[in-house]
Design a protein around this motif. Structure first.
Motif, mmCIF file in Angstrom:
data_model
loop_
_atom_site.group_PDB
_atom_site.id
_atom_site.type_symbol
_atom_site.label_atom_id
_atom_site.label_comp_id
_atom_site.label_asym_id
_atom_site.label_seq_id
_atom_site.Cartn_x
_atom_site.Cartn_y
_atom_site.Cartn_z
ATOM 1 N N LEU A 196 -23.237 -22.643 -24.559
ATOM 2 C CA LEU A 196 -22.850 -21.357 -23.975
ATOM 3 C C LEU A 196 -21.431 -21.414 -23.415
ATOM 4 O O LEU A 196 -20.678 -20.436 -23.531
ATOM 5 C CB LEU A 196 -23.844 -20.968 -22.878
ATOM 6 C CG LEU A 196 -25.249 -20.576 -23.358
ATOM 7 C CD1 LEU A 196 -26.177 -20.345 -22.166
ATOM 8 C CD2 LEU A 196 -25.188 -19.330 -24.234
ATOM 9 N N GLU A 197 -21.053 -22.532 -22.814
ATOM 10 C CA GLU A 197 -19.705 -22.658 -22.278
ATOM 11 C C GLU A 197 -18.652 -22.647 -23.391
ATOM 12 O O GLU A 197 -17.568 -22.092 -23.228
ATOM 13 C CB GLU A 197 -19.603 -23.931 -21.441
ATOM 14 C CG GLU A 197 -20.346 -23.842 -20.106
ATOM 15 C CD GLU A 197 -20.282 -25.125 -19.320
ATOM 16 O OE1 GLU A 197 -19.799 -26.132 -19.890
ATOM 17 O OE2 GLU A 197 -20.687 -25.131 -18.146
ATOM 18 N N VAL A 198 -18.980 -23.270 -24.522
ATOM 19 C CA VAL A 198 -18.060 -23.219 -25.671
ATOM 20 C C VAL A 198 -17.914 -21.788 -26.174
ATOM 21 O O VAL A 198 -16.796 -21.304 -26.454
ATOM 22 C CB VAL A 198 -18.556 -24.146 -26.792
ATOM 23 C CG1 VAL A 198 -17.755 -23.904 -28.073
ATOM 24 C CG2 VAL A 198 -18.442 -25.597 -26.382
ATOM 25 N N ALA A 199 -19.055 -21.081 -26.301
ATOM 26 C CA ALA A 199 -19.003 -19.686 -26.755
ATOM 27 C C ALA A 199 -18.216 -18.821 -25.785
ATOM 28 O O ALA A 199 -17.445 -17.932 -26.182
ATOM 29 C CB ALA A 199 -20.423 -19.143 -26.931
ATOM 30 N N LEU A 200 -18.407 -19.062 -24.467
ATOM 31 C CA LEU A 200 -17.680 -18.299 -23.454
ATOM 32 C C LEU A 200 -16.173 -18.570 -23.530
ATOM 33 O O LEU A 200 -15.356 -17.648 -23.396
ATOM 34 C CB LEU A 200 -18.213 -18.649 -22.069
ATOM 35 C CG LEU A 200 -17.607 -17.884 -20.887
ATOM 36 C CD1 LEU A 200 -17.843 -16.390 -21.047
ATOM 37 C CD2 LEU A 200 -18.182 -18.393 -19.573
ATOM 38 N N ALA A 201 -15.802 -19.827 -23.752
ATOM 39 C CA ALA A 201 -14.378 -20.170 -23.861
ATOM 40 C C ALA A 201 -13.745 -19.487 -25.090
ATOM 41 O O ALA A 201 -12.608 -18.997 -25.025
ATOM 42 C CB ALA A 201 -14.213 -21.679 -23.937
ATOM 43 N N LYS A 202 -14.501 -19.444 -26.200
ATOM 44 C CA LYS A 202 -13.986 -18.760 -27.393
ATOM 45 C C LYS A 202 -13.840 -17.260 -27.151
ATOM 46 O O LYS A 202 -12.873 -16.629 -27.594
ATOM 47 C CB LYS A 202 -14.921 -19.013 -28.572
ATOM 48 C CG LYS A 202 -14.892 -20.444 -29.085
ATOM 49 C CD LYS A 202 -15.820 -20.611 -30.276
ATOM 50 C CE LYS A 202 -15.759 -22.044 -30.824
ATOM 51 N NZ LYS A 202 -16.673 -22.246 -31.967
ATOM 52 N N LYS A 203 -14.807 -16.675 -26.436
ATOM 53 C CA LYS A 203 -14.735 -15.256 -26.118
ATOM 54 C C LYS A 203 -13.504 -14.961 -25.264
ATOM 55 O O LYS A 203 -12.808 -13.958 -25.476
ATOM 56 C CB LYS A 203 -16.007 -14.832 -25.390
ATOM 57 C CG LYS A 203 -16.011 -13.378 -24.974
ATOM 58 C CD LYS A 203 -17.258 -13.031 -24.193
ATOM 59 C CE LYS A 203 -17.220 -11.579 -23.702
ATOM 60 N NZ LYS A 203 -18.403 -11.243 -22.891
ATOM 61 N N ARG A 204 -13.233 -15.828 -24.289
ATOM 62 C CA ARG A 204 -12.072 -15.620 -23.429
ATOM 63 C C ARG A 204 -10.760 -15.716 -24.204
ATOM 64 O O ARG A 204 -9.787 -15.018 -23.911
ATOM 65 C CB ARG A 204 -12.097 -16.627 -22.282
ATOM 66 C CG ARG A 204 -13.159 -16.321 -21.224
ATOM 67 C CD ARG A 204 -13.271 -17.436 -20.208
ATOM 68 N NE ARG A 204 -14.249 -17.092 -19.172
ATOM 69 C CZ ARG A 204 -14.732 -17.965 -18.292
ATOM 70 N NH1 ARG A 204 -14.309 -19.244 -18.314
ATOM 71 N NH2 ARG A 204 -15.610 -17.593 -17.383
ATOM 72 N N ARG A 205 -10.738 -16.603 -25.206
ATOM 73 C CA ARG A 205 -9.524 -16.704 -26.028
ATOM 74 C C ARG A 205 -9.317 -15.424 -26.842
ATOM 75 O O ARG A 205 -8.184 -14.964 -27.011
ATOM 76 C CB ARG A 205 -9.628 -17.907 -26.971
ATOM 77 C CG ARG A 205 -9.584 -19.242 -26.261
ATOM 78 C CD ARG A 205 -9.052 -20.329 -27.185
ATOM 79 N NE ARG A 205 -7.628 -20.152 -27.443
ATOM 80 C CZ ARG A 205 -6.949 -20.880 -28.325
ATOM 81 N NH1 ARG A 205 -7.573 -21.824 -29.029
ATOM 82 N NH2 ARG A 205 -5.667 -20.695 -28.508
ATOM 83 N N VAL A 206 -10.421 -14.833 -27.351
ATOM 84 C CA VAL A 206 -10.311 -13.567 -28.077
ATOM 85 C C VAL A 206 -9.813 -12.464 -27.146
ATOM 86 O O VAL A 206 -8.943 -11.662 -27.497
ATOM 87 C CB VAL A 206 -11.664 -13.191 -28.706
ATOM 88 C CG1 VAL A 206 -11.607 -11.781 -29.300
ATOM 89 C CG2 VAL A 206 -12.057 -14.190 -29.787
ATOM 90 N N GLU A 207 -10.365 -12.424 -25.921
ATOM 91 C CA GLU A 207 -9.932 -11.429 -24.942
ATOM 92 C C GLU A 207 -8.458 -11.629 -24.573
ATOM 93 O O GLU A 207 -7.727 -10.650 -24.371
ATOM 94 C CB GLU A 207 -10.812 -11.508 -23.697
ATOM 95 C CG GLU A 207 -12.245 -11.053 -23.937
ATOM 96 C CD GLU A 207 -13.112 -11.240 -22.710
ATOM 97 O OE1 GLU A 207 -12.662 -11.967 -21.784
ATOM 98 O OE2 GLU A 207 -14.227 -10.689 -22.675
ATOM 99 N N ALA A 208 -8.027 -12.874 -24.503
ATOM 100 C CA ALA A 208 -6.632 -13.152 -24.185
ATOM 101 C C ALA A 208 -5.709 -12.640 -25.296
ATOM 102 O O ALA A 208 -4.619 -12.124 -25.032
ATOM 103 C CB ALA A 208 -6.424 -14.642 -23.960
ATOM 104 N N GLN A 209 -6.152 -12.771 -26.553
ATOM 105 C CA GLN A 209 -5.348 -12.266 -27.667
ATOM 106 C C GLN A 209 -5.279 -10.743 -27.647
ATOM 107 O O GLN A 209 -4.230 -10.149 -27.931
ATOM 108 C CB GLN A 209 -5.938 -12.758 -28.995
ATOM 109 C CG GLN A 209 -5.110 -12.390 -30.212
ATOM 110 C CD GLN A 209 -3.695 -12.943 -30.136
ATOM 111 O OE1 GLN A 209 -3.488 -14.071 -29.722
ATOM 112 N NE2 GLN A 209 -2.719 -12.130 -30.535
#
Length: 322
Positions: free
Chosen positions: A148-161
């Protein structure tokens, strides 16, 4: 012998008719229109695209101007401050989007949890009951939490883009507003009017100057249908003639018929619109040969005789424009 004489006379009569027809055609090939009105081909009231205080006016009244030349500039100080702040936010968003430490940390923690779970499962498999089931359950939950933490980190990177793209749009909008503060001429011509001075306020959409095209002029006239039928007008070559006020000599310019009004006016008349190509004066290149408002007469060159035409070599139409 009499037959030969009659044939000869007939041929002479036919030749005379042919010459007369050619003479009439030549006579009817030009129609002259008087009391014409000369206007600018284009006259644009240049608007301000943004509201603000006029910082500078770069043109002068009645001076020539080229296409895309800056007419005036609005005050841009506050907008530049906003642009600077938006640029800083954009730089911060780009650095955040490029930072992958959080994702790498989450992936490392997940790999560690998976490795510990696999090790304990191997021990449990070799020695049954060596590892408590509650401990294995906690290890499985640790792995799920890592995923879940990996998925959350990927989501945050998408939001950052997405944040980067939004900041880029903000900067692009401010860039466009800064460009709009520079009011440019949409055509090459002459400045007829300047409606604002430096320091004055102007609202969005209000005209700051009027620019007219001088290299092409439009000539408007009223023509009777009996002189020149509607179907024979469009595209015909024309010439305008006038007396130059400086030299006292007659000058002329050529052009063509642009259009005809579809409405027939009283007296079986219609409006004819023609365009002429203007030229600069040979003796004074700063002046144009023809200026709007000059009293001119226009000749329309007809390629064929007009039905019902009289035998005069040139028709004069003196209908006053209304």
């Amino acid at each position: 012998m009499k037959i030969i004489t009659l044939v000869s006379r007939s041929l002479c009569f036919l030749a005379s008719l042919t010459m007369l027809g050619s003479s009439l055609a030549a006579e009817n090939s030009t129609i002259e229109v008087t009391d014409c009105v000369v206007r600018f081909a284009e006259e644009v009231h240049v608007p301000s695209v943004e509201s603000g205080r006029v910082a500078a006016v770069n043109v002068k009244l009645n001076e020539p101007i080229d296409n895309n030349v800056i007419i005036a500039r609005l005050d841009d100080r506050s907008l530049k401050i906003r642009h600077r702040a938006s640029t800083l936010r954009l730089d911060h968003a780009r650095r955040t989007a490029m930072d992958d430490v959080e994702l790498r940390y989450a992936e490392t923690a997940l790999a560690e949890a998976e490795a510990e779970l696999d090790s304990n499962r191997s021990i449990q498999k070799d020695v049954s009951g060596a590892i408590p089931l509650s401990h294995l359950r906690r290890l499985r939950l640790a792995v799920e939490r890592g995923e879940l933490e990996v998925a959350l980190a990927k989501k945050r990177r998408v939001e950052a883009q997405v944040e980067v793209e939004m900041r880029e749009a903000d900067v692009a909008m401010l860039d466009d507003q800064l460009r709009n503060l520079e009011i440019t001429s949409p055509l090459a011509g002459t400045v007829l009017e300047i409606s604002r001075s430096p320091g004055e306020w102007i609202e969005k959409g209000e005209a700051i100057a009027t620019v007219a095209r001088v290299d092409r002029l439009h000539v408007h006239a009223l023509v009777r249908q009996e002189m020149l039928p509607l179907g024979q007008c469009k595209g015909l070559p024309i010439s305008v003639h006038w007396i130059d006020s400086h030299s006292g000599l007659e000058k002329s310019l050529r052009g063509s018929v642009l259009s005809l009004d579809p409405q027939v006016l009283a007296g079986a008349r219609y409006r004819l619109h023609a365009e002429v190509i203007n030229r600069r004066d040979e003796t004074d290149p700063s002046r144009w040969q023809l200026v709007p408002g000059t009293e001119v007469r226009m000749k329309v060159f007809v390629n064929q005789p007009v039905a019902g035409n009289a035998s005069a070599p040139t028709r004069y139409l003196s209908e006053t424009l209304r």
